[in-house]
Design an enzyme around this catalytic site. Structure first.
Site, short mmCIF file in Angstrom:
data_model
loop_
_atom_site.label_atom_id
_atom_site.label_comp_id
_atom_site.label_asym_id
_atom_site.label_seq_id
_atom_site.Cartn_x
_atom_site.Cartn_y
_atom_site.Cartn_z
N ARG A 45 -14.00 10.67 -4.56
CA ARG A 45 -13.87 12.05 -5.01
C ARG A 45 -14.85 12.89 -4.20
NH1 ARG A 45 -18.72 12.41 -5.61
NH2 ARG A 45 -18.36 14.49 -6.46
N GLY A 46 -14.81 14.20 -4.43
CA GLY A 46 -15.62 15.11 -3.61
C GLY A 46 -14.73 15.61 -2.48
N ALA A 47 -14.69 16.93 -2.30
CA ALA A 47 -13.68 17.54 -1.42
C ALA A 47 -13.64 16.94 -0.01
CB ALA A 47 -13.89 19.05 -1.37
N GLN A 197 -20.77 13.19 -12.75
CA GLN A 197 -21.09 13.00 -11.33
C GLN A 197 -22.58 13.22 -11.06
OE1 GLN A 197 -18.50 14.77 -12.46
NE2 GLN A 197 -16.75 14.74 -11.08
N ASP A 238 -15.17 23.04 -3.60
CA ASP A 238 -13.87 22.40 -3.38
C ASP A 238 -12.92 23.31 -2.61
OD1 ASP A 238 -15.02 20.89 -5.81
OD2 ASP A 238 -13.43 19.65 -4.95
N ASN A 248 -15.60 25.15 -7.65
CA ASN A 248 -16.40 23.91 -7.63
C ASN A 248 -16.33 23.31 -9.03
OD1 ASN A 248 -18.14 22.07 -6.18
ND2 ASN A 248 -19.80 22.80 -7.45
N LYS A 249 -16.99 22.19 -9.21
CA LYS A 249 -16.93 21.44 -10.47
C LYS A 249 -17.15 22.36 -11.68
CE LYS A 249 -16.06 18.11 -10.95
NZ LYS A 249 -14.65 17.81 -11.32
O1 MRU Z 1 -13.84 16.12 -9.34
P1 MRU Z 1 -14.72 15.85 -8.16
O2 MRU Z 1 -15.81 14.86 -8.44
O3 MRU Z 1 -13.93 15.49 -6.93
O4 MRU Z 1 -15.43 17.24 -7.87
C1 MRU Z 1 -16.35 17.32 -6.83
C2 MRU Z 1 -17.04 18.62 -6.73
O5 MRU Z 1 -16.79 19.53 -7.47
C3 MRU Z 1 -18.02 18.74 -5.60
O6 MRU Z 1 -19.06 19.58 -5.96
C4 MRU Z 1 -17.30 19.33 -4.39
O7 MRU Z 1 -16.17 18.57 -4.07
C5 MRU Z 1 -18.17 19.42 -3.22
S1 MRU Z 1 -18.46 17.85 -2.51
C6 MRU Z 1 -19.34 17.98 -1.11
#
Ligand code: MRU
Length: 378
Positions: A45-47, A197, A238, A248-249
């Site tokens: 996960r994470g963009a 996270q 994201d 973002n999250k």
């Molecule tokens: O649902 P997730 O864990 O994929 O969400 C991730 C986030 O919101 C991160 O902050 C975002 O992707 C930036 S990662 C460098």
């Protein structure tokens, strides 16, 4: 630092982020479908990491194709792209990576490449996407570290670290670069309900790096801003709309509003692949709704009574007016974002257009964390 994602023996191997920090186990994906499932179920996960995984998944899927001609190969490729695009809707890096793979595919089909050549070219492109992501995190870190005072107390939300990228991290890249540059940093990591996270992944990464880390629950953020002298907030993103609105999250928006109230700068660190100039403002960003179970349960333990309605939007949108600056690999953008972000994206296109062509199979030079930690030879 353990690798987040690797191409190994014609498989895509990822650390299982659902299991951290209790166990460090790896998931091996042998098909594009398995990679798509790993993205959907948040093994990875994470963009930026999602973008890298999608590219590797497509390359892997096509490598295993038995198509004899480019026509059949192209039909299979389109099908895999569609499956990959249906995994998670908010992180624009997913669609950016798929589009990049499609461009390479179309360009070389037009130039008359054979099925075997296309397989190799797609694999090369996936490696480039991986390597460029690490390089852009390091560049972002160097730019972002200039915003960090010599003795800093930094709050972050979710995980925008090595685990959320191909390595080093965006927001945590800024923190790492500041620490590597000799600054004294103490990090407050929001736990980040419901997937945790912050508590599980950010704390795991930072503790491993020996960075002073305090985990707080999400409802402690306001008090910590007042009582713990937080100097700055840095988070990832994201998707960033053309006007600087940041998805973002879930919970990031609240952190940004609180930062403004307390006079604390709120920084976003994200690669240019996260900037979506095609979406004018945050109202056009699709927000993923995830399963109720992430909210109702912790493991197998049920927290909420049957019958209560549940909402689980995985992301929120922070209006640009709360964002002090956006740190990218090509520099720091400030308001008005309509012009500063567009200028950065334009300069990235110029850099790409003037770069010398790569040799087949050539990889970018990526220095691993382990190599970086090697003592200098005397
Ligand atoms: O649902 P997730 O864990 O994929 O969400 C991730 C986030 O919101 C991160 O902050 C975002 O992707 C930036 S990662 C460098």
């Amino acid at each position: 630092m353990l690798p987040t994602i690797e191409w190994k023996d014609d498989a895509v191997v990822m650390i299982d982020q659902r299991k951290l920090p209790a166990s460090e186990v790896y998931v091996t994906c042998k098909t594009s479908k398995e990679v798509a499932k790993a993205i959907k179920t948040m093994v990875i996960r994470g963009a930026p990491a999602i973008g890298v995984a999608a590219a590797m998944g497509l390359a892997l899927g096509m490598k295993r194709s038995g198509a004899s001609g480019t026509k059949q190969f192209a039909t299979e490729f389109q099908k895999l792209c569609d499956e990959m695009a249906a995994t998670r809707p908010t992180a624009v890096n997913l669609f950016w990576a798929i589009e990049r793979m499609k461009r390479v595919f179309a360009h070389h089909v037009q130039a008359g490449a054979s099925v075997d050549e296309l397989k190799r070219l797609l694999e090369d492109e996936a490696h480039h996407i991986h390597d460029e992501d690490v390089a852009s995190c390091r560049a972002m870190g160097a730019h972002g570290a200039t915003l960090v005072p010599a003795d800093a107390r930094i709050l972050t939300h979710c995980n925008a670290g090595a685990l959320a990228t191909a390595g080093y991290g965006t927001a945590l890249g800024v923190i790492r670069a500041a620490a590597e540059g000799g600054k004294k940093v103490a990090v407050f990591a929001d736990e980040t309900r419901p997937f945790l996270q912050g508590a599980r992944l950010t704390a795991w990464e930072l503790v491993k790096d020996g960075i002073d880390t305090t985990v707080i629950t999400d409802n402690m953020t306001a008090s910590m801003m007042r009582l713990a002298n937080i100097d700055l907030v840095v988070v990832g993103a994201d998707r960033i709309a053309a006007n600087g609105d940041v998805a973002n999250k879930i919970g990031t928006y609240g952190v940004a509003v609180l930062a403004k109230e307390h006079g604390i700068p709120f920084y976003v660190a994200a690669p240019l692949s996260t900037i979506d100039l095609g979406t004018p403002d945050g109202s056009g960003i699709p927000i993923e709704e995830r399963s109720d179970r992430e909210v109702t349960h912790v493991g197998s333990y049920r927290l909420t009574p049957e019958g209560a309605r549940i909402r689980n939007p995985a992301f929120d949108v922070t209006p640009a007016k709360y964002v002090t600056a956006i740190v990218t690999e090509l520099g720091i953008a400030r308001a008005p974002y309509e012009t500063s972000l567009a200028a950065l994206v334009r300069s990235a296109a110029t850099v790409a257009a003037t770069a010398p062509p790569r040799e087949a199979g050539q990889r970018d030079t990526v220095v691993s964390e382990a190599e970086l930690k090697q003592p200098e030879p005397r």
